[in-house]
Write a protein that holds these residues in place. Structure first.
Motif, PDB file in Angstrom:
ATOM      1  N   ASN A   1      62.243  57.285  31.566  1.00 34.06           N
ATOM      2  CA  ASN A   1      61.974  58.852  31.908  1.00 34.06           C
ATOM      3  C   ASN A   1      60.867  58.970  33.114  1.00 34.06           C
ATOM      4  OD1 ASN A   1      64.245  59.799  30.378  1.00 34.06           O
ATOM      5  ND2 ASN A   1      62.729  59.927  28.667  1.00 34.06           N
ATOM      6  N   ASN A   2      60.252  57.799  33.208  1.00 35.39           N
ATOM      7  CA  ASN A   2      58.879  58.052  34.089  1.00 35.39           C
ATOM      8  C   ASN A   2      58.605  57.010  34.972  1.00 35.39           C
ATOM      9  OD1 ASN A   2      57.181  60.525  32.864  1.00 35.39           O
ATOM     10  ND2 ASN A   2      58.103  59.236  31.281  1.00 35.39           N
ATOM     11  N   SER A   3      59.501  55.824  35.046  1.00 34.73           N
ATOM     12  CA  SER A   3      59.638  54.775  35.939  1.00 34.73           C
ATOM     13  C   SER A   3      60.674  54.876  36.884  1.00 34.73           C
ATOM     14  CB  SER A   3      59.342  53.502  35.282  1.00 34.73           C
ATOM     15  OG  SER A   3      59.235  52.373  36.301  1.00 34.73           O
ATOM     16  N   GLU A   4      60.467  55.045  38.234  1.00 34.14           N
ATOM     17  CA  GLU A   4      61.622  54.641  39.172  1.00 34.14           C
ATOM     18  C   GLU A   4      62.319  53.225  39.304  1.00 34.14           C
ATOM     19  OE1 GLU A   4      60.710  56.013  43.151  1.00 34.14           O
ATOM     20  OE2 GLU A   4      59.968  58.042  42.282  1.00 34.14           O
ATOM     21  N   SER A   5      61.502  52.293  39.131  1.00 31.57           N
ATOM     22  CA  SER A   5      62.065  50.823  38.858  1.00 31.57           C
ATOM     23  C   SER A   5      61.349  50.007  37.660  1.00 31.57           C
ATOM     24  CB  SER A   5      61.763  49.976  40.108  1.00 31.57           C
ATOM     25  OG  SER A   5      62.143  48.929  40.200  1.00 31.57           O
ATOM     26  N   TYR A   6      62.201  49.586  36.571  1.00 28.34           N
ATOM     27  CA  TYR A   6      61.715  48.999  35.456  1.00 28.34           C
ATOM     28  C   TYR A   6      62.710  47.929  35.112  1.00 28.34           C
ATOM     29  CZ  TYR A   6      65.026  51.842  32.891  1.00 28.34           C
ATOM     30  OH  TYR A   6      66.221  52.560  32.317  1.00 28.34           O
ATOM     31  N   LEU A   7      62.245  47.017  34.377  1.00 30.43           N
ATOM     32  CA  LEU A   7      62.952  46.264  33.899  1.00 30.43           C
ATOM     33  C   LEU A   7      62.341  45.854  31.997  1.00 30.43           C
ATOM     34  CD1 LEU A   7      65.000  43.839  32.915  1.00 30.43           C
ATOM     35  CD2 LEU A   7      63.574  42.104  34.172  1.00 30.43           C
TER      36      LEU A   7
ATOM     37  N   PHE B   1      62.833  33.155  33.658  1.00 31.76           N
ATOM     38  CA  PHE B   1      64.031  34.056  33.821  1.00 31.76           C
ATOM     39  C   PHE B   1      63.770  35.211  34.630  1.00 31.76           C
ATOM     40  CE2 PHE B   1      65.661  38.260  32.451  1.00 31.76           C
ATOM     41  CZ  PHE B   1      67.212  37.771  32.185  1.00 31.76           C
ATOM     42  N   LEU B   2      62.288  35.516  34.675  1.00 29.55           N
ATOM     43  CA  LEU B   2      61.843  36.626  35.796  1.00 29.55           C
ATOM     44  C   LEU B   2      61.985  35.966  37.224  1.00 29.55           C
ATOM     45  CD1 LEU B   2      58.882  38.172  33.483  1.00 29.55           C
ATOM     46  CD2 LEU B   2      61.201  39.072  34.257  1.00 29.55           C
ATOM     47  N   VAL B   3      61.677  34.950  37.344  1.00 30.11           N
ATOM     48  CA  VAL B   3      61.514  34.290  38.727  1.00 30.11           C
ATOM     49  C   VAL B   3      63.013  34.366  39.215  1.00 30.11           C
ATOM     50  CG1 VAL B   3      61.297  32.315  40.291  1.00 30.11           C
ATOM     51  CG2 VAL B   3      59.341  32.987  38.373  1.00 30.11           C
ATOM     52  N   SER B   4      63.797  33.870  38.601  1.00 27.48           N
ATOM     53  CA  SER B   4      65.345  33.761  38.989  1.00 27.48           C
ATOM     54  C   SER B   4      66.183  35.291  38.871  1.00 27.48           C
ATOM     55  CB  SER B   4      66.142  32.926  38.131  1.00 27.48           C
ATOM     56  OG  SER B   4      66.262  33.168  36.803  1.00 27.48           O
ATOM     57  N   ASN B   5      65.467  36.021  38.291  1.00 26.11           N
ATOM     58  CA  ASN B   5      66.314  37.375  37.921  1.00 26.11           C
ATOM     59  C   ASN B   5      65.933  38.650  38.314  1.00 26.11           C
ATOM     60  OD1 ASN B   5      69.076  36.700  36.503  1.00 26.11           O
ATOM     61  ND2 ASN B   5      67.425  35.415  35.394  1.00 26.11           N
ATOM     62  N   CYS B   6      64.556  38.770  38.135  1.00 25.71           N
ATOM     63  CA  CYS B   6      63.541  39.983  38.294  1.00 25.71           C
ATOM     64  C   CYS B   6      64.180  40.811  39.734  1.00 25.71           C
ATOM     65  CB  CYS B   6      62.130  40.057  38.388  1.00 25.71           C
ATOM     66  SG  CYS B   6      61.027  41.252  38.298  1.00 25.71           S
ATOM     67  N   MET B   7      64.331  40.111  40.773  1.00 29.39           N
ATOM     68  CA  MET B   7      64.499  40.978  41.960  1.00 29.39           C
ATOM     69  C   MET B   7      66.000  41.381  41.667  1.00 29.39           C
ATOM     70  SD  MET B   7      62.027  40.841  43.791  1.00 29.39           S
ATOM     71  CE  MET B   7      62.660  41.461  45.326  1.00 29.39           C
ATOM     72  N   ASN B   8      66.978  41.192  40.995  1.00 30.00           N
ATOM     73  CA  ASN B   8      68.399  41.528  40.991  1.00 30.00           C
ATOM     74  C   ASN B   8      68.561  42.568  40.036  1.00 30.00           C
ATOM     75  OD1 ASN B   8      68.753  39.424  43.074  1.00 30.00           O
ATOM     76  ND2 ASN B   8      69.113  38.070  41.425  1.00 30.00           N
ATOM     77  N   ILE B   9      67.747  42.949  39.043  1.00 32.99           N
ATOM     78  CA  ILE B   9      67.840  43.584  37.937  1.00 32.99           C
ATOM     79  C   ILE B   9      66.992  44.868  38.002  1.00 32.99           C
ATOM     80  CG2 ILE B   9      67.643  44.030  35.372  1.00 32.99           C
ATOM     81  CD1 ILE B   9      67.882  40.761  35.355  1.00 32.99           C
TER      82      ILE B   9
END
Length: 222
Positions: A88-94, A144-152
């Motif tokens: 509810n308070n972050s515009e971009s998150y994982l 996992f974050l290196v390979s997927n963070c930008m895409n999620i």
């Protein structure tokens, strides 16, 4: 930016965090009941978000939120409260809900560390035959974050090796690595909860068999 100094935070130190905010600080003990500990994490998260509005937030939650037997625990309720706040308070998150972490150091009471220490020290312990656990190599979080963070973006992902290990399997793997017999008794107790893993997690671990993953863990951390 990396917030935290523990096992997860240290595993991320070589990742480029220029536009990402890795929040790996807060309550790590799932048996914690003190409200002051939960409030401290919540306050830190709120302040961190307020001061880093342009960054993508990566928050580390727990797969235990899927455990119906723990829905009233302080820890699970706290994690769910924070997850809702982020949404509810972050515009971009994982939000990464993670399983039983295996790594060097960390909490000595984690499942893997506990079994390793019991066997090494010839301590007697009890294996709950019906229990199953989801394991996760600490190094897989960073990969996992290196390979997927930008895409999620703005997703909650269940992340662990997608196989339910029974405690006897884990114990035998540790025994084999240590070349030492465990002193345990079996008890027809224990339970486990099912987790829905999406394609992102399943693809990441594709091609690695359960016995291979368990051997990787024992070879690296024993």
């Amino acid at each position: 930016m990396i917030i935290g100094t523990g096992l997860i935070a240290n595993s991320l130190k070589d990742i480029n965090s220029e536009n990402n905010l890795f929040f790996a600080s807060g309550v790590s003990n799932s048996l914690e009941t003190r409200s002051s500990e939960f409030e401290r994490e919540f306050s830190l998260l709120k302040n961190t978000l307020e001061n880093n509005k342009s960054a993508k937030l990566i928050y580390f939650s727990t797969l235990s939120v899927n455990d119906q037997s723990k829905q009233e625990s302080h820890y699970v309720l706290h994690k769910l409260k924070i997850e809702d706040y982020i949404k509810n308070n972050s515009e971009s998150y994982l939000i990464l809900r993670i399983g039983n972490i295996v790594g060097n150091g960390g909490n000595p009471n984690t499942l893997f560390n506990y079994l390793k220490n019991q066997i090494m020290n010839n301590h007697k312990f009890v294996i709950h035959s019906k229990a199953r656990r989801l394991l996760l190599d600490i190094d897989d979080i960073g990969r996992f974050l290196v390979s997927n963070c930008m895409n999620i973006k703005n997703e909650t992902i269940n992340f662990a090796y997608p196989y339910y290990y029974n405690l006897k399997e884990i114990t035998e793997a540790i025994e084999n690595k240590l070349q030492k017999d465990a002193q345990y008794e079996k008890s027809e107790e224990g339970d486990f909860y099912k987790v829905n893993f999406d394609d992102t997690t399943n693809t990441f671990f594709a091609g690695v068999k359960p016995e291979e993953y368990l051997k990787i863990l024992t070879d690296k951390y024993i």
